[in-house]
Design a protein around this motif. Sequence first.
Motif, PDB file in Angstrom:
ATOM      1  N   ASP A  13       5.157  -2.578  -0.321  1.00  0.00           N
ATOM      2  CA  ASP A  13       5.593  -1.223   0.063  1.00  0.00           C
ATOM      3  C   ASP A  13       5.487  -0.334  -1.180  1.00  0.00           C
ATOM      4  O   ASP A  13       6.252   0.769  -1.522  1.00  0.00           O
ATOM      5  N   ASP A  16       3.297   5.487  -1.068  1.00  0.00           N
ATOM      6  CA  ASP A  16       4.232   6.253  -0.452  1.00  0.00           C
ATOM      7  C   ASP A  16       3.919   6.417   0.852  1.00  0.00           C
ATOM      8  O   ASP A  16       2.801   6.640   1.182  1.00  0.00           O
ATOM      9  N   LYS A  17       4.803   6.163   1.590  1.00  0.00           N
ATOM     10  CA  LYS A  17       4.756   6.227   3.083  1.00  0.00           C
ATOM     11  C   LYS A  17       4.040   5.263   3.857  1.00  0.00           C
ATOM     12  O   LYS A  17       3.481   5.681   4.864  1.00  0.00           O
ATOM     13  N   ASP A  46       5.035   4.626   7.123  1.00  0.00           N
ATOM     14  CA  ASP A  46       6.466   4.487   7.048  1.00  0.00           C
ATOM     15  C   ASP A  46       6.931   5.608   6.558  1.00  0.00           C
ATOM     16  O   ASP A  46       7.143   5.972   5.293  1.00  0.00           O
ATOM     17  N   ASN A  49       9.841   5.720   3.820  1.00  0.00           N
ATOM     18  CA  ASN A  49       9.756   4.594   2.793  1.00  0.00           C
ATOM     19  C   ASN A  49      11.238   3.663   3.102  1.00  0.00           C
ATOM     20  O   ASN A  49      11.908   3.218   2.304  1.00  0.00           O
TER      21      ASN A  49
END
Length: 89
Positions: A13, A16-17, A46, A49
């Motif tokens: 993860d 970013d996004k 995402d 986040n």
Amino acid sequence: MPKRILIGTVVSDKTDKTVVVKVERKVKHPLYGKIIRRSKKYHAHDEDNAFKAGETVRIEETRPMSKLKTWKVIERVVASKGTAVEADV
């Protein structure tokens, strides 16, 4: 045409996004007949986040958002260890 939905585990993860989701499937070996695991990684969108590594999520096929991103995260199926899941009580 219906959109494909897959279930997998978030392995990264850091961007970013975007999260990287590893989806495993079991297939039968064509010659020996043994059941083996095959996996593939998908980059999924995402927006907030909100998803962290180790969580099991459901992803849905969508329009291309970038060179690698053609999936988006729909919902969390199972949280990672040590993370509480919000319950509707």
